[in-house]
Design an enzyme around this catalytic site. Sequence first.
Site, PDB file in Angstrom:
ATOM      1  N   SER A  56       0.762  -1.262   0.174  1.00 28.89           N
ATOM      2  CA  SER A  56       0.113  -0.184  -0.027  1.00 28.89           C
ATOM      3  C   SER A  56       0.954   1.274   0.007  1.00 28.89           C
ATOM      4  O   SER A  56       0.264   2.323  -0.238  1.00 28.89           O
ATOM      5  CB  SER A  56      -0.960  -0.057   1.222  1.00 28.89           C
ATOM      6  N   HIS A  87      -4.614 -12.187 -18.417  1.00 20.06           N
ATOM      7  CA  HIS A  87      -4.363 -10.593 -18.399  1.00 20.06           C
ATOM      8  C   HIS A  87      -2.997 -10.567 -18.610  1.00 20.06           C
ATOM      9  O   HIS A  87      -2.055  -9.961 -18.016  1.00 20.06           O
ATOM     10  CB  HIS A  87      -4.403 -10.245 -16.600  1.00 20.06           C
TER      11      HIS A  87
HETATM   12  N1  LIG Z   1      -3.652  -6.896 -12.163  1.00 20.78           N
HETATM   13  C1  LIG Z   1      -3.897  -5.720 -12.572  1.00 20.78           C
HETATM   14  O1  LIG Z   1      -4.857  -5.202 -13.508  1.00 20.78           O
HETATM   15  C2  LIG Z   1      -2.870  -4.611 -12.205  1.00 20.78           C
HETATM   16  C3  LIG Z   1      -2.932  -3.230 -12.752  1.00 20.78           C
HETATM   17  C4  LIG Z   1      -1.976  -2.458 -12.400  1.00 20.78           C
HETATM   18  C5  LIG Z   1      -0.818  -2.840 -11.846  1.00 20.78           C
HETATM   19  N2  LIG Z   1      -0.769  -4.117 -11.331  1.00 20.78           N
HETATM   20  C6  LIG Z   1       0.574  -4.697 -10.694  1.00 20.78           C
HETATM   21  O2  LIG Z   1       0.383  -4.356  -9.427  1.00 20.78           O
HETATM   22  C7  LIG Z   1       1.930  -4.513  -8.834  1.00 20.78           C
HETATM   23  C8  LIG Z   1       1.879  -2.930  -7.919  1.00 20.78           C
HETATM   24  O3  LIG Z   1       2.128  -1.958  -8.857  1.00 20.78           O
HETATM   25  P1  LIG Z   1       2.261  -0.294  -8.392  1.00 20.78           P
HETATM   26  O4  LIG Z   1       2.070   0.326  -9.573  1.00 20.78           O
HETATM   27  O5  LIG Z   1       1.457  -0.146  -7.158  1.00 20.78           O
HETATM   28  O6  LIG Z   1       3.793  -0.632  -7.851  1.00 20.78           O
HETATM   29  P2  LIG Z   1       4.644   0.303  -6.901  1.00 20.78           P
HETATM   30  O7  LIG Z   1       6.124   0.016  -7.160  1.00 20.78           O
HETATM   31  O8  LIG Z   1       3.944   1.709  -6.844  1.00 20.78           O
HETATM   32  O9  LIG Z   1       4.001  -0.348  -5.513  1.00 20.78           O
HETATM   33  C9  LIG Z   1       4.619  -1.586  -4.981  1.00 20.78           C
HETATM   34  C10 LIG Z   1       4.734  -1.633  -3.633  1.00 20.78           C
HETATM   35  O10 LIG Z   1       5.062  -2.941  -3.027  1.00 20.78           O
HETATM   36  C11 LIG Z   1       6.161  -2.806  -2.181  1.00 20.78           C
HETATM   37  N3  LIG Z   1       6.487  -4.272  -1.916  1.00 20.78           N
HETATM   38  C12 LIG Z   1       7.547  -5.053  -2.771  1.00 20.78           C
HETATM   39  N4  LIG Z   1       7.599  -5.936  -1.897  1.00 20.78           N
HETATM   40  C13 LIG Z   1       6.990  -6.160  -1.033  1.00 20.78           C
HETATM   41  C14 LIG Z   1       6.993  -7.019   0.329  1.00 20.78           C
HETATM   42  N5  LIG Z   1       7.533  -8.307   0.094  1.00 20.78           N
HETATM   43  N6  LIG Z   1       5.813  -6.782   1.250  1.00 20.78           N
HETATM   44  C15 LIG Z   1       5.179  -5.677   1.318  1.00 20.78           C
HETATM   45  N7  LIG Z   1       5.469  -4.574   0.276  1.00 20.78           N
HETATM   46  C16 LIG Z   1       6.335  -4.900  -0.711  1.00 20.78           C
HETATM   47  C17 LIG Z   1       6.779  -1.947  -2.431  1.00 20.78           C
HETATM   48  O11 LIG Z   1       7.577  -1.320  -1.622  1.00 20.78           O
HETATM   49  C18 LIG Z   1       6.008  -0.913  -3.243  1.00 20.78           C
HETATM   50  O12 LIG Z   1       5.637   0.268  -2.458  1.00 20.78           O
HETATM   51  C19 LIG Z   1       2.834  -4.584 -10.010  1.00 20.78           C
HETATM   52  O13 LIG Z   1       3.162  -5.888 -10.150  1.00 20.78           O
HETATM   53  C20 LIG Z   1       1.789  -4.245 -11.110  1.00 20.78           C
HETATM   54  O14 LIG Z   1       2.406  -4.871 -12.322  1.00 20.78           O
HETATM   55  C21 LIG Z   1      -1.600  -5.152 -11.782  1.00 20.78           C
END
Ligand SMILES: NC(=O)c1ccc[n+]([C@@H]2O[C@H](COP(=O)([O-])OP(=O)(O)OC[C@H]3O[C@@H](n4cnc5c(N)ncnc54)[C@H](O)[C@@H]3O)[C@@H](O)[C@H]2O)c1
Length: 314
Positions: free
Chosen positions: A12, A178
């Site tokens: 988050s 996806h």
């Molecule tokens: N399913 C979908 O439709 C969809 C849409 C958008 C993004 N995504 C995916 O969602 C994920 C997140 O995207 P985002 O833009 O928020 O990325 P982001 O880099 O802004 O945020 C990811 C967060 O995860 C945290 N994190 C990493 N490893 C962790 C762990 N082990 N425990 C707790 N926190 C951890 C990081 O510190 C970071 O704050 C990506 O894999 C992205 O591809 C999926």
Amino acid sequence: MLKRPKITVVGSGGNVGAAVVQWCAQKELGDLVLIDLKPNVAQGRALDLAQGGAFAGFNASFTSTDDSSFMQDSDVVVITAGVPRKPGQTREELVGINAGIVKTVCENVKKYAPNCILILVSNPLDAMLTVAQKVTSFPRERVIGMSGVLDSSRFRSNIARALNVHIKDVSAIVLGAHTDKDMVPVVSTATVGGVPLNKLLSAEQIVDVVNRTKRGGAELTELIGTSAWVAPGFGVTAMVESIVLNQGRILPCSVELKGEYGISEGACLCVPVKLTNKGAEKVFEIDLSTEEKAALKAAHTAYLEVRKIALSSV
Ligand SMILES: NC(=O)c1ccc[n+]([C@@H]2O[C@H](COP(=O)([O-])OP(=O)(O)OC[C@H]3O[C@@H](n4cnc5c(N)ncnc54)[C@H](O)[C@@H]3O)[C@@H](O)[C@H]2O)c1
């Protein structure tokens, strides 16, 4: 005493997780726990949001931490932890790094919130669902992926723009994987105000809308420099809302298939499911055109490839 739902978002501090927290707070869906490897960032997101409550009219309760034990007994856990794609990257290319992250988070979910409904967001989504299932051993009802809600929302938006009509009247879903290549925008059932899409758009226009939908995530990544978060945040929140309010909405979500659409082997793909406080309570099989059936089969083949890599990395 009646208990408010406890909703944990892992990741988050990041863009998608913060958007999920924002919309869940605005809808007052429950008590929110923000977990991230970077606890200060999650705390900052929560503080920023709490300070907006006065004018947005919500009074949500937040806990932000890097301590996974705070997810204890959550009703819903959303996992957005993981790296997002960069311009030019596919979601599948994230598999190695995100499989490890999802595995670690799911070990904690199993330990602290063994009865929760788990919503996966991290990419490549369908393969991450398989990793989550393997680690948690949760039944398929409680491991659900957010993919089709977003892709369908993009499909509906592209149709509305092509026709200059209100998006509310557009009914259209995206099934399958996806990924840019293997998502399946279902044209055969798409309607606008009850009128079939093929009565409203030419074959060429439909191809254009379908291709734009498939490239929706890539287009945004090229424009913003990272993957989108506003529409994904709305999509996840619609799923959380249907679960915690037991709305029973039928939404396209990724779940493990058990023979539906002729697909077994524990494959996870997006199909219409009924979301209630039991999770993905029912999976629906709909009639598809010959081309759509072939596209779903291709999505299954593509999923199997990514799953192999995901499982070998955990
Ligand atoms: N399913 C979908 O439709 C969809 C849409 C958008 C993004 N995504 C995916 O969602 C994920 C997140 O995207 P985002 O833009 O928020 O990325 P982001 O880099 O802004 O945020 C990811 C967060 O995860 C945290 N994190 C990493 N490893 C962790 C762990 N082990 N425990 C707790 N926190 C951890 C990081 O510190 C970071 O704050 C990506 O894999 C992205 O591809 C999926």
